[in-house]
Design a protein around this motif. Structure first.
Motif, PDB file in Angstrom:
ATOM      1  N   ASN A 135       0.887  -1.358  -0.121  1.00  0.00           N
ATOM      2  CA  ASN A 135      -0.033   0.105   0.055  1.00  0.00           C
ATOM      3  C   ASN A 135       0.852   1.187  -0.116  1.00  0.00           C
ATOM      4  OD1 ASN A 135      -2.579  -1.182  -0.051  1.00  0.00           O
ATOM      5  ND2 ASN A 135      -2.976  -1.010   2.102  1.00  0.00           N
ATOM      6  N   THR A 136       1.942   1.141   0.758  1.00  0.00           N
ATOM      7  CA  THR A 136       2.794   2.451   0.881  1.00  0.00           C
ATOM      8  C   THR A 136       3.480   2.839  -0.281  1.00  0.00           C
ATOM      9  OG1 THR A 136       2.931   1.901   3.297  1.00  0.00           O
ATOM     10  CG2 THR A 136       4.494   3.384   2.203  1.00  0.00           C
ATOM     11  N   LEU A 137       4.200   1.700  -1.057  1.00  0.00           N
ATOM     12  CA  LEU A 137       4.995   1.767  -2.398  1.00  0.00           C
ATOM     13  C   LEU A 137       3.920   2.249  -3.309  1.00  0.00           C
ATOM     14  CD1 LEU A 137       6.999  -1.536  -2.125  1.00  0.00           C
ATOM     15  CD2 LEU A 137       7.915   0.843  -1.654  1.00  0.00           C
ATOM     16  N   GLN A 138       2.734   1.724  -3.238  1.00  0.00           N
ATOM     17  CA  GLN A 138       1.705   2.178  -4.396  1.00  0.00           C
ATOM     18  C   GLN A 138       1.297   3.521  -4.090  1.00  0.00           C
ATOM     19  OE1 GLN A 138      -1.090  -1.105  -4.196  1.00  0.00           O
ATOM     20  NE2 GLN A 138       0.376  -2.486  -5.237  1.00  0.00           N
ATOM     21  N   SER A 139       0.829   3.823  -2.967  1.00  0.00           N
ATOM     22  CA  SER A 139       0.553   5.093  -2.566  1.00  0.00           C
ATOM     23  C   SER A 139       1.763   6.412  -3.008  1.00  0.00           C
ATOM     24  CB  SER A 139       0.094   5.238  -1.194  1.00  0.00           C
ATOM     25  OG  SER A 139      -1.035   4.594  -1.009  1.00  0.00           O
ATOM     26  N   LEU A 140       2.946   5.964  -2.676  1.00  0.00           N
ATOM     27  CA  LEU A 140       3.982   6.678  -3.339  1.00  0.00           C
ATOM     28  C   LEU A 140       4.234   6.900  -4.503  1.00  0.00           C
ATOM     29  CD1 LEU A 140       6.184   6.120   0.006  1.00  0.00           C
ATOM     30  CD2 LEU A 140       5.011   8.091  -0.488  1.00  0.00           C
ATOM     31  N   GLY A 141       3.819   5.975  -5.295  1.00  0.00           N
ATOM     32  CA  GLY A 141       3.923   5.665  -6.705  1.00  0.00           C
ATOM     33  C   GLY A 141       5.009   5.362  -7.098  1.00  0.00           C
ATOM     34  N   LEU A 142       5.508   4.433  -6.231  1.00  0.00           N
ATOM     35  CA  LEU A 142       7.060   3.506  -6.633  1.00  0.00           C
ATOM     36  C   LEU A 142       6.744   2.450  -7.536  1.00  0.00           C
ATOM     37  CD1 LEU A 142       8.781   4.109  -3.091  1.00  0.00           C
ATOM     38  CD2 LEU A 142       9.222   5.236  -5.153  1.00  0.00           C
ATOM     39  N   THR A 143       5.710   2.014  -7.401  1.00  0.00           N
ATOM     40  CA  THR A 143       5.447   0.553  -8.070  1.00  0.00           C
ATOM     41  C   THR A 143       3.722   0.782  -8.380  1.00  0.00           C
ATOM     42  OG1 THR A 143       5.491  -1.741  -8.064  1.00  0.00           O
ATOM     43  CG2 THR A 143       5.315  -0.884  -5.962  1.00  0.00           C
ATOM     44  N   THR A 144       3.432   0.131  -9.303  1.00  0.00           N
ATOM     45  CA  THR A 144       1.854  -0.003  -9.638  1.00  0.00           C
ATOM     46  C   THR A 144       1.480  -1.614  -9.190  1.00  0.00           C
ATOM     47  OG1 THR A 144       2.380  -0.410 -11.912  1.00  0.00           O
ATOM     48  CG2 THR A 144       1.771   2.056 -11.135  1.00  0.00           C
ATOM     49  N   THR A 145       2.611  -2.572  -9.570  1.00  0.00           N
ATOM     50  CA  THR A 145       1.999  -3.908  -9.385  1.00  0.00           C
ATOM     51  C   THR A 145       2.128  -4.309  -7.977  1.00  0.00           C
ATOM     52  OG1 THR A 145       4.414  -4.356  -9.537  1.00  0.00           O
ATOM     53  CG2 THR A 145       2.952  -4.695 -11.565  1.00  0.00           C
ATOM     54  N   ALA A 146       1.495  -5.415  -7.660  1.00  0.00           N
ATOM     55  CA  ALA A 146       1.244  -5.872  -6.412  1.00  0.00           C
ATOM     56  C   ALA A 146       2.579  -6.962  -6.129  1.00  0.00           C
ATOM     57  CB  ALA A 146      -0.129  -6.419  -5.835  1.00  0.00           C
ATOM     58  N   ILE A 147       3.518  -6.468  -5.272  1.00  0.00           N
ATOM     59  CA  ILE A 147       4.956  -7.121  -5.211  1.00  0.00           C
ATOM     60  C   ILE A 147       4.386  -8.551  -4.314  1.00  0.00           C
ATOM     61  CG2 ILE A 147       7.109  -7.186  -4.365  1.00  0.00           C
ATOM     62  CD1 ILE A 147       7.035  -4.345  -4.822  1.00  0.00           C
ATOM     63  N   PRO A 148       4.720  -9.626  -4.912  1.00  0.00           N
ATOM     64  CA  PRO A 148       4.296 -10.985  -4.115  1.00  0.00           C
ATOM     65  C   PRO A 148       5.343 -11.240  -3.038  1.00  0.00           C
ATOM     66  CG  PRO A 148       5.291 -11.341  -6.457  1.00  0.00           C
ATOM     67  CD  PRO A 148       5.401 -10.079  -6.317  1.00  0.00           C
ATOM     68  N   TRP A 149       5.342 -10.307  -2.178  1.00  0.00           N
ATOM     69  CA  TRP A 149       6.326 -10.767  -0.967  1.00  0.00           C
ATOM     70  C   TRP A 149       6.512 -11.933  -0.509  1.00  0.00           C
ATOM     71  CZ3 TRP A 149       9.731  -7.187  -0.653  1.00  0.00           C
ATOM     72  CH2 TRP A 149       9.683  -5.706  -0.873  1.00  0.00           C
ATOM     73  N   LEU A 150       5.171 -12.782  -0.202  1.00  0.00           N
ATOM     74  CA  LEU A 150       5.169 -13.922   0.378  1.00  0.00           C
ATOM     75  C   LEU A 150       5.147 -15.170  -0.486  1.00  0.00           C
ATOM     76  CD1 LEU A 150       2.881 -13.023   3.579  1.00  0.00           C
ATOM     77  CD2 LEU A 150       5.444 -13.119   3.416  1.00  0.00           C
ATOM     78  N   VAL A 151       5.190 -15.008  -1.649  1.00  0.00           N
ATOM     79  CA  VAL A 151       5.085 -15.880  -2.978  1.00  0.00           C
ATOM     80  C   VAL A 151       6.641 -16.119  -3.157  1.00  0.00           C
ATOM     81  CG1 VAL A 151       3.769 -16.664  -4.602  1.00  0.00           C
ATOM     82  CG2 VAL A 151       2.672 -15.289  -3.041  1.00  0.00           C
ATOM     83  N   ASP A 152       7.163 -15.144  -3.877  1.00  0.00           N
ATOM     84  CA  ASP A 152       8.331 -15.424  -4.502  1.00  0.00           C
ATOM     85  C   ASP A 152       9.333 -15.734  -3.474  1.00  0.00           C
ATOM     86  OD1 ASP A 152      10.331 -14.432  -7.009  1.00  0.00           O
ATOM     87  OD2 ASP A 152      11.163 -13.948  -4.958  1.00  0.00           O
ATOM     88  N   ALA A 153      10.223 -16.906  -3.932  1.00  0.00           N
ATOM     89  CA  ALA A 153      11.103 -17.387  -3.116  1.00  0.00           C
ATOM     90  C   ALA A 153      11.947 -16.403  -2.317  1.00  0.00           C
ATOM     91  CB  ALA A 153      11.878 -18.336  -3.830  1.00  0.00           C
ATOM     92  N   HIS A 154      12.826 -15.748  -2.947  1.00  0.00           N
ATOM     93  CA  HIS A 154      13.599 -14.902  -2.444  1.00  0.00           C
ATOM     94  C   HIS A 154      12.820 -13.697  -1.593  1.00  0.00           C
ATOM     95  CE1 HIS A 154      16.900 -16.364  -4.372  1.00  0.00           C
ATOM     96  NE2 HIS A 154      16.165 -16.060  -5.741  1.00  0.00           N
TER      97      HIS A 154
END
Lengths: 298, 288, 362
Positions: free
Chosen positions: A136-155
Motif C-alpha cells: 500500500n505504501t509503495l503504491q501510494s507513493l507511486g514507486l510501483t503499480t504492481t502488487a509485489i508478491p512478498w510472500l510468494v516469490d522465493a527470495h
C-alpha cells in the motif's frame, strides 16, 4: 558433612535437574529411540518396530531435508549477523542521546513483548500482496503499480521472514549491547582520543573489544531460543509456497503432525537439536574467552 | 582556524545524521505495533479496502465488543483463553522462580566440581527447539493423560523457563556480597534465615524481573502450546489467535483486538522489568 | 614543545558555570600544577586543554595554534588518567604502542619508541602482560609510558597518583619529576594534594570554585598567600587563623590578648582582621628559636600532642581557637600543661576578615 546427605549445592540444584530430566531429557531419549523406529502417530504399535538407522539414511538422502537444513543455517547466519550489526547501531545511537533516553530504551524493547506467533501474523499482514502495509505504501507513493508478491516469490519470502525475525530480535542485541556501553569505563575511550584515534578508530580498537562479551551473551541468549523463528515462519508461509521457505522446523512439524511420521520427524528433530546445541556451546565458549581477554573473570 | 571551522561543521552534520537515523529506527520499531492497535479499532472493510484508506474515518470498538461478547465471527472464547493463559503463566512462573532461586543460589554461592559444565548442560536444555521437543512430549503426555490440561502446560513451561531463570538469578545473587550473609550468620541466623532475611530481600527486585521474564515467555509461547493444547479447556491466547483464521479467510480486525489484549499485560510488565533485566544479564554473563 | 595559553576560558553546563573566565600562560617546558579542593574546576580545565570537554567560552592555544574546536588527536598532547585508562584487551606492549600504530608509524619505529619508554619506566619484564595482571603501581607506569611514547608537545596529568598507596605515591612523585627533567616537556598536572603540588611544580595554580586564586612558585604561594583560602590550603598543617580587631598597631584577639601587626602588613584602626600563623612559626620557648627580629610571646594550655619523631605537633587553645604549634627537639608533654610560646612575626600574615584578602603593605 553428614553421611548419606547430599552436598547443599546438589540439593539446591536437584529440583531443576529432576524437572529438566523429566520434561526435556526423557522426551529426548524417547525421541532418540523413536527415531530408530517407523513410529507413526496413527499406529501406536509401530513404536516397537525397530528399523535401525533407516530414518537417518532417509534424511541423509532427502533433498528436501538438506535444502531445509541449508536454508535454516543460512537464515540463522544472516539473521543473527544482521541483528547484531543493527542492534549495535541502535545501541550506539541510543547511547549518544542526551535527553529522553529512558523513553527510547522502552520503545526499543517494544518488539520483545510480542508473541512470535503474533509477529508472524503481523508481518503476514504487512507483507500481504493485496492489502499489506508495504505494498500500500509503495503504491501510494507511486514507486510501483504492481502488487509485489512478498510472500510468494522465493527470495522475497525469505526476505520477508528475515525482516520479521530481525524486527523481533534486534532489541535483544540492542539492549545487551547498550548495557555493555553503560558498563564501559569512559577513560580508555578518552585515552584513545588523546592517543590520536578518530571516532571510528576509537570504536574499532577500544569500544568493540570491550563490547565483545556482551555481543556473545546476546548471541548465546539468542541461540537459546532461536527456534522461536519457527512460530513466525509457520504463520507467514509455513514453509511454502511449494517448500520455497521450508526450514528444518516447519519440515519437522509437518512430517510429525500432518504426515504423522513421528519416527522420521524425530530423526530430523535430533539433527536440529544438535545444530542448536552446537551454536549455544559455541557462543558460551566465545563468551568465556572474551571475558578472559578483558580480565573480567573476577 | 580553518580546521576548527570544518570540525564544527562535521559535528553538526553528524548530529543531524544521528537524529534522522534514530527517527527511522524508532519508526520501524513502532509502526508494526501501532498498526495493529489502529486496526483493532477499524472495521474490517476499511482494513481490507483497496485503494487503501490511510486516514481512518471510522474508529469503533466493534472488534472488542465481538471478542468479549463471543458473538463475533466464529465466536472465539477469548475470555476463556485469557483465563487459561493467566493460570498457566502465573503458576509456571511462580514454580520456575522457586526452582530457579534454589539453582541460582547454588551457582552463585557454592564452588563445586564441574560447575561450568553443569551450567552449560542446564542452558542447553533451553536450546532444544520447541517443535523438536513437542513431538516426544506429545507422545508422553498422551500416554500419561497430560494432553490438553493446565498441569501439562505448567510443567512444560516451568522446565522451559528454569534454565534462563537460573542464569538471571545467579547473576543477581552474585551482586549480593557474600559478607552480608556471613554477617547475618555471625549475628545468630541459620543459613536458611540468612538467606530469607538478608540475601533474598537484597536480590528481590532482580528476582522479580526474572519472574516477569519467565512470565512473558510462557505468555507468548506458541510452538509447544499449539501441540499440547487441544480444546477450550487449556488453549492459551497465542493458540487462540489461530481461531481467527479459517481455510481461506482471516479476521484481521478481531485478531488485532486479541493481539492488543495479549500485548497490554506484556507491555506493563516489560516496562517494570527493563532496568533489572539488563543488570541481571550483564552481571550474570560478564562477571561470571 | 610548546606553551599553553588559556584566555578567558569558560566552562558552563547550562546555567551552571564551573570555570569562570580564567587566564593562564604556561611557558614552554614548564611544570605547572593545578591544585584545589574537589569541584574547583581544575580537572575540567585540564580536560578542556585535552579537548575532552567542549569549551563554553574563551580560547585555548597550544603553541601558537588556537585549538578550541580541534579534537584531542589533533592537539599533539598526551594524558595520564587518574584510573590509568589502560586498554584492558591489549598487552602492555600494545598499550604503549597503540598511539603510534594509529598514527601509522612503521613497526620498527614503534618498537624503538616502545622499548625506550619501557626501559625508562622499567616495564621491560611486563611487556606481554595484560593490565588485569598488573599491580597499581605498574599500571601507573604503563599509563605514563603510553604518554611518553607519543612525544607530545604537552603532557597532561589528571590526578595520576591518587589511587596509589602513600609509599608508592612518594616514589612515583620522584619518578615524574625526574621524567620532566629528562624530557624537558611542558606538563600540566592536576592534583588535590598540596604536597604533590609543592614538590613537583615550577609554578602552582591554586583554584577554587572555578576561579584562579593565585599563581606562583611553590615558595611564593607558601610565603605570600593572597588570601586565607590559599593560606590554609597550602602548607601542612594548615595555617592557624585567629579572628581579631586592629587597635593601635596591634591585633586584639577575642579574649583580649594582643599580637603586633606583622611587619609586612598594614591595617586600618578598628578593622576586623584575621591573623595567620603557621605552626612552624609558633614554638614553645626553649625549643628552637623562630627566625627573624620580631618576636611575640603568648601563653597557651596544650590540650593534645602528636609526637612525629623529629618534632612534636602541639594542639593548644588561644582566644577560643585551636592552634597548632611545633616543638622541635621534643620532650614529653603532660596533659593540659601551660607553656609559653614564641611567635616569629616576620612570618605571620594578616587578612581582611570580611574578604579574606591579604592586607600586604604596598
Amino acid at each position: 558433612m553428614k553421611l548419606g546427605k547430599f552436598p547443599p549445592w546438589l540439593a539446591l540444584l536437584m529440583p531443576a535437574i529432576v524437572l529438566l530430566a523429566a520434561v526435556v531429557l526423557v522426551p529426548l531419549v524417547l525421541s532418540f529411540y523413536s527415531s530408530f523406529t517407523s513410529y507413526k502417530l496413527t499406529k501406536p504399535d509401530t513404536l516397537y518396530n525397530w528399523i535401525g538407522t533407516f530414518n537417518y539414511q532417509k534424511a541423509a538422502g532427502d533433498i528436501y531435508f538438506w535444502t531445509a537444513f541449508g536454508r535454516t543455517v543460512l537464515l540463522l547466519t544472516v539473521a543473527l549477523n544482521l541483528e547484531m550489526v543493527l542492534g549495535l547501531g541502535l545501541a550506539l545511537m541510543v547511547s549518544k542521546v542526551t535527553r529522553g533516553q529512558r523513553l527510547l530504551r522502552t520503545m526499543m524493547m517494544f518488539p520483545m513483548m510480542f508473541s512470535p506467533i503474533l509477529v508472524g501474523f503481523q508481518f503476514k499482514f504487512i507483507f500481504n500482496d493485496n492489502v499489506g502495509l508495504v505494498n500500500n505504501t509503495l503504491q501510494s507513493l507511486g514507486l510501483t503499480t504492481t502488487a509485489i508478491p512478498w510472500l510468494v516469490d522465493a527470495h522475497l519470502a525469505m526476505f520477508s521472514i528475515i525482516s520479521a525475525e530481525i524486527w523481533t530480535s534486534t532489541s535483544v542485541f540492542a539492549i545487551l549491547i547498550l548495557a555493555g556501553l553503560y558498563a564501559m569505563p569512559q577513560d580508555p575511550l578518552e585515552a584513545a582520543k588523546v592517543d590520536g584515534c578518530t571516532p571510528l578508530q576509537s570504536f574499532r580498537f577500544v569500544t568493540l573489544p570491550f563490547l565483545m562479551p556482551f555481543i556473545y551473551i546476546a548471541m548465546a541468549i539468542r541461540s537459546l531460543d532461536v527456534a522461536r523463528a519457527y512460530d513466525i515462519v509457520q504463520i507467514m508461509t509455513n514453509g511454502g509456497p511449494a517448500r520455497r521457505t521450508e526450514l528444518l522446523w516447519t519440515l519437522i512439524g509437518r512430517t510429525g503432525y500432518v504426515d504423522a511420521k513421528m519416527g522420521y520427524a524425530n530423526a530430523m528433530g535430533y539433527i536440529s537439536i544438535l545444530l542448536a546445541i552446537f551454536f549455544t556451546v559455541y557462543f558460551f565458549r566465545k563468551l568465556t574467552a572474551a571475558r578472559a581477554e578483558l580480565g573480567m573473570a573476577l | 582556524m580553518a580546521s576548527n571551522q570544518s570540525h564544527r561543521m562535521r559535528r553538526r552534520g553528524l548530529k543531524i545524521a544521528h537524529f534522522i537515523g534514530l527517527f527511522l529506527a524508532m519508526s520501524v520499531i513502532c509502526i508494526p505495533g501501532l498498526w495493529i492497535v489502529l486496526n483493532s479499532f477499524r472495521p474490517t472493510v476499511e482494513i481490507m479496502a483497496k485503494p487503501p484508506v490511510w486516514i481512518p474515518n471510522d474508529l469503533n470498538l466493534d472488534h472488542y465488543r465481538a471478542m468479549f461478547g463471543a458473538v463475533g465471527e466464529g465466536g472465539v472464547p477469548v475470555l476463556t483463553y485469557f483465563r487459561n493463559s493467566l493460570i498457566i503463566s502465573v503458576t509456571s512462573t511462580v514454580i520456575a522462580i522457586l526452582i530457579g532461586m534454589a539453582g541460582g543460589y547454588a551457582f552463585a554461592r557454592y564452588r563445586f566440581k564441574g560447575k561450568a559444565a553443569i551450567f552449560i548442560a542446564l542452558m542447553v536444555t533451553r536450546a532444544v527447539p520447541g517443535v523438536a521437543l513437542s513431538l516426544p512430549l506429545f507422545i508422553i503426555y498422551a500416554r500419561v493423560g497430560l494432553i490438553d490440561t493446565h498441569i501439562g502446560m505448567i510443567v512444560t513451561y516451568v522446565a522451559m523457563n528454569v534454565p534462563f531463570t537460573i542464569w538471571l538469578i545467579d547473576g543477581f545473587f552474585r551482586q549480593v556480597p557474600r559478607e552480608l550473609a556471613e554477617a547475618a550468620e555471625i549475628d545468630g541466623c541459620t543459613r536458611w534465615q540468612a538467606f530469607w532475611r538478608v540475601e533474598f530481600p537484597v536480590a528481590r527486585s532482580g528476582i522479580a524481573s526474572a519472574g516477569i521474564f519467565a512470565f512473558l515467555t510462557s505468555w507468548n509461547e506458541y510452538a509447544l502450546a499449539s501441540q499440547l493444547t487441544r480444546s477450550v479447556t487449556s488453549k492459551t491466547m497465542p493458540v487462540g489467535l489461530l481461531d481467527f483464521t479459517s481455510e481461506f479467510t482471516l479476521n484481521w480486525g478481531g485478531m488485532c483486538a486479541l493481539a492488543v489484549l495479549m500485548i497490554i499485560p506484556a507491555l506493563v510488565l516489560t516496562f517494570l522489568v527493563q532496568k533489572h533485566l539488563i543488570a541481571g544479564l550483564t552481571f550474570g554473563g560478564v562477571k561470571g | 614543545m610548546a606553551q599553553v595559553h588559556l584566555r578567558n576560558l569558560i566552562k558552563a553546563y547550562g546555567a551552571l558555570q564551573v570555570v569562570h573566565a580564567i587566564n593562564l600562560d604556561i611557558a614552554d617546558g614548564e611544570f605547572v600544577v593545578l591544585v584545589g579542593p574537589s569541584g574547583c574546576g581544575k580537572s575540567t580545565t585540564l580536560r578542556m586543554i585535552a579537548g575532552l570537554e567542549d569549551i563554553s567560552g574563551g580560547e585555548i592555544a597550544i603553541g601558537e595554534r588556537v585549538v578550541n574546536d580541534l579534537p584531542p588527536r589533533d592537539r599533539n598532547i598526551s594524558m595520564v588518567f587518574q584510573n590509568y585508562a589502560l586498554y584492558p584487551h591489549m598487552t602492555v606492549r600494545e598499550n604503549l604502542g597503540f598511539s603510534l600504530k594509529i598514527a601509522k608509524r612503521p613497526q620498527a619505529d614503534i618498537d624503538v619508541a616502545v622499548n625506550k619508554a619501557a626501559d625508562i619506566l622499567s616495564l621491560t619484564p611486563l611487556m606481554d602482560r595484560r593490565p588485569a595482571a598488573l599491580s597499581g603501581g605498574q599500571r601507573q607506569r604503563v599509563a605514563m609510558g603510553r604518554a611518553i611514547v607519543r612525544h607530545p608537545e604537552v603532557f597532561l596529568f589528571d590526578e595520576p597518583l591518587s589511587n596509589l598507596d602513600a609509599k608508592l605515591r612518594t616514589q612515583m612523585r620522584v619518578e615524574i619529576k625526574k621524567l620532566h627533567q629528562r624530557l624537558g616537556s611542558t606538563i600540566v598536572y592536576v592534583t588535590h594534594d598540596q604536597v604533590e603540588a609543592m614538590t613537583l611544580a615550577d609554578r602552582i595554580v591554586i583554584m577554587r570554585d572555578g576561579h584562579i586564586e593565585q599563581v606562583g612558585t611553590p615558595i611564593e604561594v607558601f610565603d605570600n598567600p593572597v588570601n586565607t583560602f590559599v593560606a590554609t590550603f597550602i602548607g601542612s598543617p594548615p595555617m592557624n587563623l585567629l579572628e581579631g580587631r586592629v587597635d593601635q598597631g596591634a591585633v586584639v584577639l577575642t579574649d583580649g590578648s594582643r599580637l603586633p601587626i606583622p611587619p609586612r602588613y598594614t591595617a586600618a584602626q578598628g578593622a576586623a582582621v584575621t591573623y595567620g600563623i603557621r605552626a612552624d612559626n609558633i614554638m614553645p620557648v626553649g625549643h628552637a628559636l623562630p627566625a627573624g627580629d620580631h618576636i611575640a610571646t603568648v601563653d597557651m594550655a596544650v590540650t593534645l600532642s602528636e609526637p612525629l619523631g623529629t618534632e612534636t605537633l602541639l594542639f593548644a587553645e588561644l582566644a577560643g581557637t585551636e592552634v597548632q604549634a611545633k616543638m622541635l627537639n621534643p620532650r614529653p608533654v603532660r596533659g593540659r600543661e601551660t607553656m609559653t610560646f614564641q611567635i616569629a612575626l616576620d612570618k605571620c600574615h594578616l587578612f581582611d576578615a570580611a574578604t579574606g584578602s591579604a592586607l600586604r603593605r604596598a
